[in-house]
Design a protein around this motif. Structure first.
Motif, mmCIF file in Angstrom:
data_model
loop_
_atom_site.group_PDB
_atom_site.id
_atom_site.type_symbol
_atom_site.label_atom_id
_atom_site.label_comp_id
_atom_site.label_asym_id
_atom_site.label_seq_id
_atom_site.Cartn_x
_atom_site.Cartn_y
_atom_site.Cartn_z
ATOM 1 N N GLN A 3 9.255 -7.525 5.946
ATOM 2 C CA GLN A 3 9.686 -6.840 7.162
ATOM 3 C C GLN A 3 10.656 -5.693 6.849
ATOM 4 O O GLN A 3 11.795 -5.679 7.316
ATOM 5 C CB GLN A 3 10.317 -7.826 8.141
ATOM 6 C CG GLN A 3 9.362 -8.904 8.561
ATOM 7 C CD GLN A 3 9.981 -9.938 9.476
ATOM 8 O OE1 GLN A 3 11.184 -10.135 9.499
ATOM 9 N NE2 GLN A 3 9.139 -10.603 10.240
ATOM 10 N N PRO A 4 10.205 -4.738 6.059
ATOM 11 C CA PRO A 4 11.098 -3.661 5.643
ATOM 12 C C PRO A 4 11.486 -2.716 6.780
ATOM 13 O O PRO A 4 10.669 -2.432 7.653
ATOM 14 C CB PRO A 4 10.282 -2.921 4.590
ATOM 15 C CG PRO A 4 8.859 -3.195 4.938
ATOM 16 C CD PRO A 4 8.850 -4.584 5.522
ATOM 17 N N GLN A 5 12.733 -2.268 6.724
ATOM 18 C CA GLN A 5 13.172 -1.206 7.626
ATOM 19 C C GLN A 5 12.750 0.152 7.059
ATOM 20 O O GLN A 5 12.604 1.116 7.788
ATOM 21 C CB GLN A 5 14.698 -1.226 7.802
ATOM 22 C CG GLN A 5 15.211 -2.349 8.675
ATOM 23 C CD GLN A 5 15.452 -3.641 7.872
ATOM 24 O OE1 GLN A 5 15.542 -3.628 6.659
ATOM 25 N NE2 GLN A 5 15.545 -4.752 8.569
ATOM 26 N N PHE A 6 12.569 0.188 5.745
ATOM 27 C CA PHE A 6 12.074 1.388 5.066
ATOM 28 C C PHE A 6 11.252 0.929 3.880
ATOM 29 O O PHE A 6 11.647 0.012 3.162
ATOM 30 C CB PHE A 6 13.241 2.262 4.587
ATOM 31 C CG PHE A 6 12.791 3.492 3.839
ATOM 32 C CD1 PHE A 6 12.400 4.630 4.523
ATOM 33 C CD2 PHE A 6 12.734 3.503 2.452
ATOM 34 C CE1 PHE A 6 11.975 5.765 3.840
ATOM 35 C CE2 PHE A 6 12.307 4.629 1.755
ATOM 36 C CZ PHE A 6 11.931 5.766 2.456
ATOM 37 N N LEU A 7 10.106 1.559 3.695
ATOM 38 C CA LEU A 7 9.247 1.258 2.550
ATOM 39 C C LEU A 7 8.581 2.538 2.095
ATOM 40 O O LEU A 7 7.967 3.250 2.901
ATOM 41 C CB LEU A 7 8.171 0.224 2.921
ATOM 42 C CG LEU A 7 7.126 -0.090 1.847
ATOM 43 C CD1 LEU A 7 7.765 -0.687 0.597
ATOM 44 C CD2 LEU A 7 6.051 -1.009 2.405
ATOM 45 N N GLU A 8 8.730 2.826 0.811
ATOM 46 C CA GLU A 8 8.048 3.974 0.219
ATOM 47 C C GLU A 8 7.431 3.519 -1.096
ATOM 48 O O GLU A 8 8.126 2.961 -1.948
ATOM 49 C CB GLU A 8 9.029 5.114 -0.031
ATOM 50 C CG GLU A 8 8.376 6.334 -0.663
ATOM 51 C CD GLU A 8 9.367 7.446 -0.930
ATOM 52 O OE1 GLU A 8 9.122 8.556 -0.447
ATOM 53 O OE2 GLU A 8 10.386 7.192 -1.618
ATOM 54 N N VAL A 9 6.148 3.745 -1.235
ATOM 55 C CA VAL A 9 5.428 3.416 -2.457
ATOM 56 C C VAL A 9 4.876 4.726 -3.012
ATOM 57 O O VAL A 9 4.093 5.406 -2.347
ATOM 58 C CB VAL A 9 4.279 2.418 -2.197
ATOM 59 C CG1 VAL A 9 3.524 2.114 -3.487
ATOM 60 C CG2 VAL A 9 4.821 1.137 -1.569
ATOM 61 N N VAL A 10 5.307 5.071 -4.223
ATOM 62 C CA VAL A 10 4.904 6.331 -4.842
ATOM 63 C C VAL A 10 4.103 6.029 -6.106
ATOM 64 O O VAL A 10 4.566 5.300 -6.988
ATOM 65 C CB VAL A 10 6.140 7.193 -5.207
ATOM 66 C CG1 VAL A 10 5.717 8.489 -5.880
ATOM 67 C CG2 VAL A 10 6.981 7.473 -3.966
ATOM 68 N N ASN A 11 2.909 6.586 -6.172
ATOM 69 C CA ASN A 11 2.084 6.470 -7.369
ATOM 70 C C ASN A 11 2.574 7.522 -8.365
ATOM 71 O O ASN A 11 2.393 8.717 -8.147
ATOM 72 C CB ASN A 11 0.608 6.691 -7.024
ATOM 73 C CG ASN A 11 -0.298 6.533 -8.224
ATOM 74 O OD1 ASN A 11 0.137 6.417 -9.360
ATOM 75 N ND2 ASN A 11 -1.591 6.545 -7.972
ATOM 76 N N GLU A 12 3.204 7.079 -9.429
ATOM 77 C CA GLU A 12 3.735 7.989 -10.448
ATOM 78 C C GLU A 12 2.835 8.064 -11.682
ATOM 79 O O GLU A 12 3.247 8.580 -12.718
ATOM 80 C CB GLU A 12 5.145 7.560 -10.863
ATOM 81 C CG GLU A 12 6.149 7.647 -9.741
ATOM 82 C CD GLU A 12 7.568 7.367 -10.188
ATOM 83 O OE1 GLU A 12 8.473 7.961 -9.608
ATOM 84 O OE2 GLU A 12 7.768 6.560 -11.120
ATOM 85 N N SER A 13 1.613 7.589 -11.564
ATOM 86 C CA SER A 13 0.701 7.540 -12.703
ATOM 87 C C SER A 13 0.465 8.914 -13.314
ATOM 88 O O SER A 13 0.337 9.042 -14.538
ATOM 89 C CB SER A 13 -0.628 6.912 -12.293
ATOM 90 O OG SER A 13 -0.418 5.608 -11.789
ATOM 91 N N HIS A 14 0.433 9.944 -12.474
ATOM 92 C CA HIS A 14 0.169 11.302 -12.965
ATOM 93 C C HIS A 14 1.238 11.789 -13.948
ATOM 94 O O HIS A 14 1.018 12.735 -14.688
ATOM 95 C CB HIS A 14 0.063 12.279 -11.791
ATOM 96 C CG HIS A 14 1.351 12.461 -11.055
ATOM 97 N ND1 HIS A 14 1.805 11.546 -10.120
ATOM 98 C CD2 HIS A 14 2.293 13.419 -11.138
ATOM 99 C CE1 HIS A 14 2.973 11.955 -9.650
ATOM 100 N NE2 HIS A 14 3.295 13.086 -10.248
ATOM 101 N N GLN A 15 2.393 11.125 -13.987
ATOM 102 C CA GLN A 15 3.472 11.499 -14.899
ATOM 103 C C GLN A 15 3.322 10.843 -16.271
ATOM 104 O O GLN A 15 4.173 11.000 -17.129
ATOM 105 C CB GLN A 15 4.827 11.098 -14.301
ATOM 106 C CG GLN A 15 5.145 11.791 -13.004
ATOM 107 C CD GLN A 15 6.389 11.239 -12.344
ATOM 108 O OE1 GLN A 15 6.869 10.151 -12.681
ATOM 109 N NE2 GLN A 15 6.927 11.987 -11.398
ATOM 110 N N HIS A 16 2.257 10.109 -16.451
ATOM 111 C CA HIS A 16 2.062 9.336 -17.671
ATOM 112 C C HIS A 16 0.726 9.689 -18.321
ATOM 113 O O HIS A 16 -0.105 10.361 -17.738
ATOM 114 C CB HIS A 16 2.139 7.841 -17.345
ATOM 115 C CG HIS A 16 3.451 7.462 -16.735
ATOM 116 N ND1 HIS A 16 4.558 7.136 -17.480
ATOM 117 C CD2 HIS A 16 3.838 7.404 -15.435
ATOM 118 C CE1 HIS A 16 5.574 6.886 -16.670
ATOM 119 N NE2 HIS A 16 5.163 7.042 -15.427
ATOM 120 N N ASN A 17 0.541 9.209 -19.513
ATOM 121 C CA ASN A 17 -0.656 9.499 -20.289
ATOM 122 C C ASN A 17 -1.788 8.550 -19.879
ATOM 123 O O ASN A 17 -2.134 7.626 -20.606
ATOM 124 C CB ASN A 17 -0.343 9.370 -21.786
ATOM 125 C CG ASN A 17 -1.491 9.837 -22.650
ATOM 126 O OD1 ASN A 17 -2.352 10.575 -22.195
ATOM 127 N ND2 ASN A 17 -1.509 9.388 -23.888
#
Length: 104
Positions: free
Chosen positions: A15-29
């Motif tokens: 029950q989050p008041q704020f939720l952010e999920v960021v795919n950071e895969s592009h920053q990796h090999n």
């Protein structure tokens, strides 16, 4: 369902008041379009009175299937509403990828 959506859906159980999920895969090999490296910022009353390691264990348990099968790296920023306000709604950036064994 893609992995990012799966993470978002499963973490609704907190029950989050704020939720952010960021795919950071592009920053990796990794191949283009990969879903292997994520940063999650979640603010929830469920974290009240819990140490950081307990919060991370809660999230890791919820995402156990994804961690076992798909996710290579997961950065977690777990906060209560009070902590979120103290930080003015900010979180730390992820460090740059060093390329794993290729950096040696």
């Amino acid at each position: 369902m893609n992995i990012k959506n799966s993470i978002e859906t499963k973490l609704q159980s907190l029950q989050p008041q704020f939720l952010e999920v960021v795919n950071e895969s592009h920053q990796h090999n990794v191949p283009v379009g990969s879903e292997s490296h994520f940063k999650v910022t979640i603010v929830s009353g469920a974290f009240q009175g819990k140490m950081l390691v307990a919060r991370h264990r809660m999230v890791n348990q919820i995402l156990a299937d994804e961690l076992a099968q798909s996710i290579h790296a997961l950065v977690l920023h777990t906060m209560t509403m009070e902590e979120w306000f103290e930080k003015n709604g900010t979180r730390n950036d992820s460090p740059p990828c060093l390329g794993g064994s290729k950096s040696q």
